[in-house]
Design an enzyme around this catalytic site. Structure first.
Site, mmCIF file in Angstrom:
data_model
loop_
_atom_site.group_PDB
_atom_site.id
_atom_site.type_symbol
_atom_site.label_atom_id
_atom_site.label_comp_id
_atom_site.label_asym_id
_atom_site.label_seq_id
_atom_site.Cartn_x
_atom_site.Cartn_y
_atom_site.Cartn_z
ATOM 1 N N LYS A 192 0.860 -1.193 0.000
ATOM 2 C CA LYS A 192 0.000 0.000 0.000
ATOM 3 C C LYS A 192 0.892 1.237 0.000
ATOM 4 O O LYS A 192 1.700 1.454 0.895
ATOM 5 C CB LYS A 192 -0.943 0.056 1.200
ATOM 6 C CG LYS A 192 -1.999 1.137 0.946
ATOM 7 C CD LYS A 192 -2.640 1.736 2.155
ATOM 8 C CE LYS A 192 -1.844 2.746 2.896
ATOM 9 N NZ LYS A 192 -1.712 4.063 2.224
ATOM 10 N N GLU A 268 9.815 1.027 10.671
ATOM 11 C CA GLU A 268 10.867 2.041 10.506
ATOM 12 C C GLU A 268 10.170 3.377 10.724
ATOM 13 O O GLU A 268 9.358 3.790 9.903
ATOM 14 C CB GLU A 268 11.484 1.900 9.116
ATOM 15 C CG GLU A 268 12.863 2.491 9.049
ATOM 16 C CD GLU A 268 12.823 3.912 8.575
ATOM 17 O OE1 GLU A 268 12.770 4.814 9.441
ATOM 18 O OE2 GLU A 268 12.825 4.130 7.360
#
Ligand code: TXE
Length: 500
Positions: A192, A268
């Site tokens: 996505k 992250e």
């Protein structure tokens, strides 16, 4: 020498066509199941450049089914590693062939300087896929010296369907960090993209299919986070999720993964990286590197050196030169040659950065230069420098994600180590010194996933990247990234089959 509003009115018209705006599911471009689209913008003007299929839970379901089938029935995970490697290499060649269109599209949708996209990000994208193509046929298990009369080995197997959610600051590089290791290990993917920057991932996903990737192996869905993103993170048929974005959203993704099928998660996230200028530093060089560490990519880097700690002995000289450098920064149409800084990504980020600037002023940091909007349209912000910043100020604690440099003074190493580590983040740090003892001391003391000594933002494909503390979980790039996409199976066989 900020560009004037007039210069910003004469914008270069990009020559690239926007060819792909639908979701790419099971090898085919399709509209969203709901038929809905959402606009995507040119950050130079805030004008709509295309309407893109708006995927939500239903589209994610279709994409996951396609990825599941491609994983369970093959051929992708069952192909020889060499065949997979060849497809990754063919893809890299196609990216090279289409580099010009891709760099233009990246700048148009994101606002980053075209020279940066064309000369550093596209070559890095290609390099990343060469790197992962190299790994595809070098993934080995172990022979394990267990006690007892058994032959024990480990098989390193692909984990299955990977759900990947990426941000907008480096759309193509983030695509590569996620897709490269997952494909090299034989997984299938539902990716996505960020709602701000859906265009280049669709383009390169199309190239992947031209390179021979079987349908269903890489599915790309555009759409918003709380709908499409959340559906992916909580999907029961997704075996792993990888996310890059804000720390707050990272927590949501982790929770969705836990509440659904306990899929492993790599994150992250944000940062508040220190850049430490020691007393022995060559000030001119330190100024240039600290400037780059913060202002690169409009300041929209998770690892931006957003706390510039300067030793008191060189502080005054550094400050004067850092301000002069910021004033020289060339801001303008990112398509123009020589422009160092384009617009921020969208109105939300633009407003957020301006809010932090106001907060800096209100908390009595000294505004050395900048501090406002540039021009009258689009999302351009003047390169801004604050001095006399203290650790308790919001601008020293929170991620601004914009062209705002905060300069803090320090007296000695113990103090700067303590202050640099006093943050919930731990993504990266920069150290500027000629003294090897100082460099060694700081390297070991800083609680961050990367320490750049006398350099910054070195993003080689082989160098692992990721955060300590609330900057994330796991590492991307390098050999470490493969572990995110592999299961380890222990296989135990008696040496002599005496039991039966
Ligand atoms: O981030 P989000 P935003 C930081 C930076 C920035 C702030 C907000 O400080 O100012 O985050 O940016 C998807 N379930 N970084 O709002 O929300 C979303 O659609 C699943 C740091 O853009 O984290 C997009 O694809 N997914 C950073 C992605 O998450 C969801 C890069 C990132 O969006 C979701 C970008 C949900 N509930 C911003 N909500 C970095 N580490 O480099 C959103 N998303």
């Amino acid at each position: 020498r900020f560009s004037t509003a007039t210069a910003l009115e004469e914008l270069i018209v990009p020559t690239v066509q926007i060819s792909y705006t639908q979701n790419l599911i099971d090898g085919k471009f399709v509209d969203a199941a709901s038929g809905k689209t959402f606009p995507t913008y040119d950050p130079r003007t805030g004008e709509v450049i295309a309407h893109v299929a708006e995927g939500d839970a239903e589209d994610i379901n279709c994409a996951v089914s396609a990825a599941r089938k491609a994983f369970d029935e093959g051929p992708w995970p069952k192909m020889t590693p060499y065949e997979r490697s060849r497809i990754l290499l063919r893809f890299a060649d196609l990216v090279e062939k289409h580099s010009e269109e891709l760099a233009a599209l990246e700048t148009w949708n994101n606002g980053k300087p075209h020279e940066q996209a064309a000369k550093s990000e596209l070559p890095l994208l290609i390099r990343l896929f060469h790197y992962y193509a190299g790994w595809a046929d070098k993934i080995h298990g172990l022979t394990v010296p267990a006690d007892g009369p058994h032959h024990v080995q480990t098989l390193h197997e692909p984990i299955g369907v990977a759900g990947q959610i990426i941000p907008w600051n480096f759309p193509l590089i983030m695509f590569a960090w996620k897709v490269g290791p997952a494909l090299a290990c034989g997984n299938t993917i539902v990716l996505k993209t960020a709602e701000q920057t859906p265009l280049t991932a669709l383009y390169v996903a199309k190239l992947f299919h031209e390179a021979g990737l079987p349908p269903g192996v890489l599915n790309v869905v555009s759409g918003y986070g709380p709908t499409a993103g959340a559906a992916l993170a909580s999907h029961m048929d997704v075996d792993k999720v990888a996310f890059t974005g804000s720390t707050d959203t990272g927590k949501i993704v982790l929770e969705l993964a836990a509440k659904s099928n306990l899929k492993p998660v790599t994150l992250e996230l944000g940062g508040k990286s220190p850049f430490i200028v020691c007393e022995d530093a060559d000030v001119d060089k330190a100024v240039e590197l600290a400037h780059f560490a913060l202002f690169f990519n409009q300041g929209q880097c998770c690892c931006a050196g957003s706390r510039t700690f300067v030793h008191e002995r060189v502080y005054d000289e550094f400050l004067e030169k850092a301000k002069a450098r910021a004033l020289r920064r060339v801001v303008g149409d990112p398509f123009k040659k020589g422009v160092e800084q384009g617009p921020q990504i969208d109105s939300q980020q633009f407003e957020k950065v301006l809010r932090y600037i106001r907060s800096g002023i209100e908390s009595n940091a000294t505004l050395e230069c900048g501090g406002g909007r540039l021009g009258t349209r689009g999302y351009f912000i003047q390169p801004t420098v604050f001095s006399n910043v203290t650790d308790d100020m919001l601008i020293a604690k929170e991620e601004i994600f914009g062209p705002v440099q905060s300069i803090l003074k320090f007296k000695d190493l113990d103090e700067v180590i303590r202050r640099a580590n006093t943050t919930r983040y731990g993504l990266a740090a920069g150290v500027f010194t000629k003294n090897i003892d100082t460099a060694n001391t700081l390297t070991r003391a800083l609680r961050t996933g990367t320490v750049w000594i006398n350099c910054f933002d070195v993003f080689d494909a082989a160098i692992p990247f990721g955060g300590y503390k609330m900057s994330g979980i796991g590492r991307e790039k390098g050999i470490y990234s493969l572990h995110n996409y592999l299961q380890v199976k222990a296989v135990v066989t008696p040496l002599k089959n005496t039991a039966w």
